[in-house]
Design a protein around this motif. Structure first.
Motif, PDB file in Angstrom:
ATOM      1  N   PRO A 148       0.868  -1.338   0.147  1.00 38.89           N
ATOM      2  CA  PRO A 148       0.088  -0.204  -0.328  1.00 38.89           C
ATOM      3  C   PRO A 148       0.632   1.112   0.413  1.00 38.89           C
ATOM      4  CG  PRO A 148       0.093  -0.873   1.807  1.00 38.89           C
ATOM      5  CD  PRO A 148       1.195  -2.352   1.348  1.00 38.89           C
ATOM      6  N   ILE A 149       0.321   2.287  -1.111  1.00 37.15           N
ATOM      7  CA  ILE A 149       0.868   3.349  -0.328  1.00 37.15           C
ATOM      8  C   ILE A 149      -0.101   4.410   0.135  1.00 37.15           C
ATOM      9  CG2 ILE A 149       1.779   5.020  -2.755  1.00 37.15           C
ATOM     10  CD1 ILE A 149       1.494   3.304  -4.652  1.00 37.15           C
ATOM     11  N   VAL A 150       0.933   4.957   1.038  1.00 37.15           N
ATOM     12  CA  VAL A 150      -0.015   5.911   1.992  1.00 37.15           C
ATOM     13  C   VAL A 150       0.336   7.244   1.839  1.00 37.15           C
ATOM     14  CG1 VAL A 150      -0.140   6.839   3.930  1.00 37.15           C
ATOM     15  CG2 VAL A 150      -0.268   4.425   3.348  1.00 37.15           C
ATOM     16  N   ILE A 151      -0.955   7.441   1.117  1.00 46.65           N
ATOM     17  CA  ILE A 151      -0.409   9.332   0.625  1.00 46.65           C
ATOM     18  C   ILE A 151      -0.951  10.417   1.965  1.00 46.65           C
ATOM     19  CG2 ILE A 151      -1.271  11.607  -0.313  1.00 46.65           C
ATOM     20  CD1 ILE A 151       0.467   9.407  -2.285  1.00 46.65           C
ATOM     21  N   GLU A 152      -0.131  10.773   2.988  1.00 48.46           N
ATOM     22  CA  GLU A 152      -0.648  11.907   4.071  1.00 48.46           C
ATOM     23  C   GLU A 152      -1.155  12.754   3.715  1.00 48.46           C
ATOM     24  OE1 GLU A 152       3.362  10.952   6.934  1.00 48.46           O
ATOM     25  OE2 GLU A 152       1.810   8.759   6.821  1.00 48.46           O
ATOM     26  N   ASP A 153      -1.150  13.599   2.765  1.00 44.96           N
ATOM     27  CA  ASP A 153      -1.819  15.168   2.541  1.00 44.96           C
ATOM     28  C   ASP A 153      -2.275  15.346   1.626  1.00 44.96           C
ATOM     29  OD1 ASP A 153       0.130  15.705   5.326  1.00 44.96           O
ATOM     30  OD2 ASP A 153       2.204  15.547   3.945  1.00 44.96           O
ATOM     31  N   SER A 154      -2.824  16.163   1.500  1.00 45.93           N
ATOM     32  CA  SER A 154      -3.834  16.817   0.059  1.00 45.93           C
ATOM     33  C   SER A 154      -2.766  17.386  -0.813  1.00 45.93           C
ATOM     34  CB  SER A 154      -5.340  17.665   0.415  1.00 45.93           C
ATOM     35  OG  SER A 154      -4.761  18.622   0.964  1.00 45.93           O
ATOM     36  N   GLY A 155      -3.563  17.811  -1.945  1.00 44.32           N
ATOM     37  CA  GLY A 155      -2.119  18.741  -3.241  1.00 44.32           C
ATOM     38  C   GLY A 155      -0.890  16.850  -3.213  1.00 44.32           C
ATOM     39  N   ARG A 156      -1.060  16.215  -3.304  1.00 39.46           N
ATOM     40  CA  ARG A 156       0.546  14.723  -3.960  1.00 39.46           C
ATOM     41  C   ARG A 156      -0.242  14.968  -4.758  1.00 39.46           C
ATOM     42  NH1 ARG A 156       4.790  16.435  -0.855  1.00 39.46           N
ATOM     43  NH2 ARG A 156       5.019  14.942  -0.247  1.00 39.46           N
ATOM     44  N   ALA A 157       1.275  13.643  -5.090  1.00 41.71           N
ATOM     45  CA  ALA A 157       0.838  13.720  -6.508  1.00 41.71           C
ATOM     46  C   ALA A 157       1.546  12.241  -6.309  1.00 41.71           C
ATOM     47  CB  ALA A 157       1.873  14.343  -8.108  1.00 41.71           C
ATOM     48  N   LEU A 158       1.043  10.666  -7.185  1.00 42.96           N
ATOM     49  CA  LEU A 158       2.720   9.823  -7.349  1.00 42.96           C
ATOM     50  C   LEU A 158       2.709  10.246  -9.334  1.00 42.96           C
ATOM     51  CD1 LEU A 158       0.107   6.792  -6.170  1.00 42.96           C
ATOM     52  CD2 LEU A 158       2.325   7.323  -5.037  1.00 42.96           C
ATOM     53  N   TYR A 159       4.245  10.018  -8.648  1.00 39.81           N
ATOM     54  CA  TYR A 159       5.141  10.123  -9.888  1.00 39.81           C
ATOM     55  C   TYR A 159       5.529   8.924 -10.519  1.00 39.81           C
ATOM     56  CZ  TYR A 159       4.922  15.246  -9.194  1.00 39.81           C
ATOM     57  OH  TYR A 159       4.360  16.283  -9.302  1.00 39.81           O
ATOM     58  N   VAL A 160       5.549   8.211 -11.128  1.00 41.24           N
ATOM     59  CA  VAL A 160       5.826   7.087 -12.513  1.00 41.24           C
ATOM     60  C   VAL A 160       6.426   6.988 -13.818  1.00 41.24           C
ATOM     61  CG1 VAL A 160       4.535   5.094 -13.502  1.00 41.24           C
ATOM     62  CG2 VAL A 160       3.565   6.297 -11.367  1.00 41.24           C
ATOM     63  N   THR A 161       7.491   7.174 -13.746  1.00 37.83           N
ATOM     64  CA  THR A 161       8.371   6.520 -14.265  1.00 37.83           C
ATOM     65  C   THR A 161       8.639   5.287 -15.060  1.00 37.83           C
ATOM     66  OG1 THR A 161       9.873   8.665 -13.881  1.00 37.83           O
ATOM     67  CG2 THR A 161      10.703   7.660 -15.804  1.00 37.83           C
ATOM     68  N   ALA A 162       8.475   4.966 -15.891  1.00 41.82           N
ATOM     69  CA  ALA A 162       9.202   3.161 -16.246  1.00 41.82           C
ATOM     70  C   ALA A 162       9.953   3.375 -17.895  1.00 41.82           C
ATOM     71  CB  ALA A 162       7.530   2.361 -16.238  1.00 41.82           C
ATOM     72  N   THR A 163       9.710   1.898 -18.480  1.00 46.94           N
ATOM     73  CA  THR A 163      10.622   1.645 -19.562  1.00 46.94           C
ATOM     74  C   THR A 163      10.070  -0.086 -19.508  1.00 46.94           C
ATOM     75  OG1 THR A 163      12.944   0.287 -18.726  1.00 46.94           O
ATOM     76  CG2 THR A 163      12.130   2.652 -19.868  1.00 46.94           C
ATOM     77  N   LEU A 164       9.456   0.048 -20.026  1.00 48.69           N
ATOM     78  CA  LEU A 164       8.964  -2.021 -21.089  1.00 48.69           C
ATOM     79  C   LEU A 164       9.974  -2.497 -21.646  1.00 48.69           C
ATOM     80  CD1 LEU A 164       6.502  -4.104 -20.122  1.00 48.69           C
ATOM     81  CD2 LEU A 164       5.756  -2.808 -22.228  1.00 48.69           C
ATOM     82  N   ASP A 165      10.260  -3.948 -21.407  1.00 52.59           N
ATOM     83  CA  ASP A 165      10.339  -4.418 -22.539  1.00 52.59           C
ATOM     84  C   ASP A 165      10.169  -6.397 -22.863  1.00 52.59           C
ATOM     85  OD1 ASP A 165      13.266  -3.323 -22.897  1.00 52.59           O
ATOM     86  OD2 ASP A 165      13.947  -3.706 -21.413  1.00 52.59           O
ATOM     87  N   GLY A 166      10.432  -7.056 -23.354  1.00 55.81           N
ATOM     88  CA  GLY A 166       9.369  -8.378 -23.569  1.00 55.81           C
ATOM     89  C   GLY A 166       8.359  -8.302 -24.453  1.00 55.81           C
ATOM     90  N   VAL A 167       7.476  -7.719 -24.064  1.00 55.50           N
ATOM     91  CA  VAL A 167       6.121  -7.281 -24.689  1.00 55.50           C
ATOM     92  C   VAL A 167       5.753  -5.434 -25.367  1.00 55.50           C
ATOM     93  CG1 VAL A 167       4.913  -8.972 -23.590  1.00 55.50           C
ATOM     94  CG2 VAL A 167       5.166  -6.528 -22.697  1.00 55.50           C
TER      95      VAL A 167
END
Length: 144
Positions: free
Chosen positions: A32-51
């Motif tokens: 679980p990813i707990v966000i304790e304050d308002s005004g926040r964001a999750l930042y996702v950076t990814a690369t994909l191989d295989g499919v």
């Protein structure tokens, strides 16, 4: 082992910096990813191989935990327990970067390589299990 992403100097909190392997008809629940304050964001950076592509979904705690239960009970045909608050595709050959503004609460990020959630429908082949190899960093920071 070396981390997939160099995130030195960032003001964001790094939640995970990993490489995961999600086989055909599998899901990887990050949280679980707990966000304790308002005004926040999750930042996702990814690369994909295989499919060619894999779904990335964001679920609230209740929906994610129920979805995980369905997945453990019914496998790839297990449905999601609710609609994701965010759904997108990560394509092979291009870096994926996304900021997901979130309210205070608890979330799970789901890497989905099944035909029963999202839009990716991996081909079913008994002799060819194509795994999605995802290198990603998940960070929490101020919303853009």
């Amino acid at each position: 082992p070396q981390k997939p992403w160099d995130v030195h100097g960032s003001s964001r909190l790094t939640y995970e910096n990993l490489r995961t392997e999600v086989h055909q008809n599998q899901r990887d629940f990050v949280g679980p990813i707990v966000i304790e304050d308002s005004g926040r964001a999750l930042y996702v950076t990814a690369t994909l191989d295989g499919v060619d592509a894999v779904d990335v979904l964001l679920l609230g705690k209740a929906e994610a935990e129920a979805s995980l239960g369905y997945y453990l009970s019914y496998g790839a045909s297990g449905p999601l327990a609710g609609n994701p608050s965010f759904s997108d595709l990560v394509h092979a050959g291009a870096q994926y970067t996304k900021a997901l503004p979130v309210a205070k609460g608890t979330y799970y990020l789901v890497w989905d390589n099944t035909p029963s959630a999202g839009v990716v429908a991996p081909p079913v082949s008994l002799l060819d299990d194509r795994a999605a190899m995802i290198s990603y960093v998940l960070q929490i920071g101020d919303a853009p």
